[in-house]
Enzyme design. Structure first.
Site, mmCIF file in Angstrom:
data_model
loop_
_atom_site.group_PDB
_atom_site.id
_atom_site.type_symbol
_atom_site.label_atom_id
_atom_site.label_comp_id
_atom_site.label_asym_id
_atom_site.label_seq_id
_atom_site.Cartn_x
_atom_site.Cartn_y
_atom_site.Cartn_z
ATOM 1 N N CYS A 7 0.851 -1.190 0.000
ATOM 2 C CA CYS A 7 0.000 0.000 0.000
ATOM 3 C C CYS A 7 0.885 1.238 0.000
ATOM 4 O O CYS A 7 1.767 1.366 0.864
ATOM 5 C CB CYS A 7 -0.907 0.017 1.222
ATOM 6 S SG CYS A 7 -1.913 1.519 1.328
ATOM 7 N N GLN A 223 -21.279 -5.983 9.668
ATOM 8 C CA GLN A 223 -19.868 -6.337 9.654
ATOM 9 C C GLN A 223 -19.194 -5.827 8.379
ATOM 10 O O GLN A 223 -19.766 -5.846 7.297
ATOM 11 C CB GLN A 223 -19.702 -7.851 9.760
ATOM 12 C CG GLN A 223 -20.228 -8.447 11.053
ATOM 13 C CD GLN A 223 -19.346 -8.156 12.254
ATOM 14 O OE1 GLN A 223 -18.332 -7.469 12.157
ATOM 15 N NE2 GLN A 223 -19.727 -8.683 13.415
ATOM 16 N N CYS A 354 -15.620 -8.438 19.283
ATOM 17 C CA CYS A 354 -14.543 -7.797 18.521
ATOM 18 C C CYS A 354 -13.356 -7.432 19.404
ATOM 19 O O CYS A 354 -12.394 -6.814 18.926
ATOM 20 C CB CYS A 354 -15.062 -6.552 17.801
ATOM 21 S SG CYS A 354 -15.682 -5.262 18.916
#
Length: 396
Positions: A7, A223, A354
């Site tokens: 990236c 999600q 989470c």
């Protein structure tokens, strides 16, 4: 094969701190983090026959179905308006022209928005003096239909460019089927305010999960990784072993996804969620799927759970025919909720979390109430980040 993703915005962008790490190593680290948390805070909780597993994401890039971006004025020869995230520990916006973990369709919409917002001279919010119009944009896209919702978060109800922006982006990007405006007039970091208004098109898009059609609105929780969410919901189905004599309680249900995917396998589903928009959409999804046994209730779990349990008791639903699914926010469950739930005595509880710390803390409380963990699975909902989703299945 060990694979890495590159990236150009790393390491400045805080969104993907694990990018560049071989994917298999990412999975190992996530599994180890959950194991280490349990070992540190509850070393005797998990019985030896319970094995830790982690499910990989089918997509390691272009998986994010939703983005929340900050607009900023930038000055160079190619762009005048940027969109990005705050640099870690600051409010400096890192411009991200093309994000490798966002769905490709979202990147294309953002690219066109850059041009339009500059061409229409949209006023960008200045947090230093609380002036300007546009504070954030959010986008979400359905994997099933490719349809997208765009939301402009503004400082004030008045958004002079809103109508023309909506007209042009819907004309130029056919995937955008609805444009909305959310008003956040408060000083601070919160993205959404309390009011959302339709500018043009539809107020929702439709996703498909485990053969259920799910309506999603501008602010609905869903999600971030659709394919991994489906893996998690399939595992919940398998672990709960539902029968047509069972009633399912779905806590922090959002738009009702877990309950909607299980409704054909139980006698009735009742969900509780504090976000009114999500409840409306979830009940509409139930009708769309011809599910007459689903009812989603608007309200805080802390305030509505005992009422729901009493209602089920009066209708002669006993613990051996009661199942529960919980998917709380990061902070987990309160002791009161755990007490109410365990007093109701569901046969099995599926807890999707989470954050390993709050999950471990709550599992200790369940253990003291007589519930043991019979299965523990992790899911890589967030490739290229350290975050991990964990499903614990409990049985009394």
């Amino acid at each position: 094969m060990n694979t890495t993703l590159a990236c150009p915005h790393f390491p400045g962008c805080p969104g993907c701190s694990s990018i560049g790490m071989p994917y298999e190593n990412q999975l190992d680290d996530k599994l180890a983090a959950v194991e280490a948390t349990l070992e540190q805070f509850a070393p005797d909780l998990i019985e030896p026959e319970v094995f830790f597993t982690i499910s990989a994401s089918p997509k390691r890039s272009a998986y994010r179905n939703r983005v929340k971006l900050v607009p900023t004025a930038i000055f160079n020869q190619t762009d005048k308006i940027g969109f990005g995230l705050y640099r870690t520990g600051s409010h400096e916006v890192i411009d991200i022209p093309d994000c490798p973990v966002q769905m490709d369709g979202l990147n294309r919409i953002v690219a066109r928005l850059r041009q339009l917002i500059f061409e229409l001279d949209v006023s960008i919010y200045d947090e230093s003096n609380h002036t300007g119009d546009l504070r954030f944009i959010t986008l979400r896209q359905s994997e099933a239909t490719n349809e997208a919702l765009l939301t402009f978060v503004t400082r004030d109800d008045v958004f002079p460019s809103g109508g023309e922006l909506a007209r042009q982006i819907m004309a130029d990007c056919e995937s955008v089927v609805g444009v909305l405006q959310n008003v956040n007039d408060r000083v601070g970091n919160a993205i959404f305010g309390e009011r959302t208004m339709l500018i043009a098109g539809n107020e929702w898009i439709e996703e498909e999960v485990c053969d259920a059609r799910i309506r999603l609105g501008a602010t609905s929780f869903f999600q971030i990784n659709t394919q991994v969410a489906e893996l998690a919901y399939q595992s919940i189905h398998t672990a709960l072993e539902p029968t047509h004599e069972d009633a399912l309680i779905d806590l922090y249900c959002g738009v009702g996804t877990i309950g909607l995917t299980l409704a054909n396998y139980v006698r009735k589903v009742t969900g509780i969620e504090s976000a009114a928009e999500a409840i409306t959409l979830g009940n509409e999804s139930a009708r769309t799927n011809s599910l007459e046994n689903v009812r989603l209730i608007d309200g805080a779990v802390e305030e509505r759970l005992q009422e729901l349990i009493d209602e089920l008791t009066h209708s002669n639903v006993k613990g051996n025919h009661l199942l529960a699914a919980v998917n709380p926010p990061r902070k987990g469950l309160t002791p009161k909720i755990i007490t109410q739930l365990t007093d109701a005595g569901p046969r099995r509880i599926a807890y999707l979390s989470c954050w390993p710390f709050s999950l471990t803390r709550d599992l200790v409380r369940f253990d003291k109430a007589g519930y043991r963990v019979i299965d523990l699975q992790c899911f890589d909902m967030f490739p290229q980040t350290p975050q991990v989703e964990t499903l614990a299945v409990l049985e009394r």
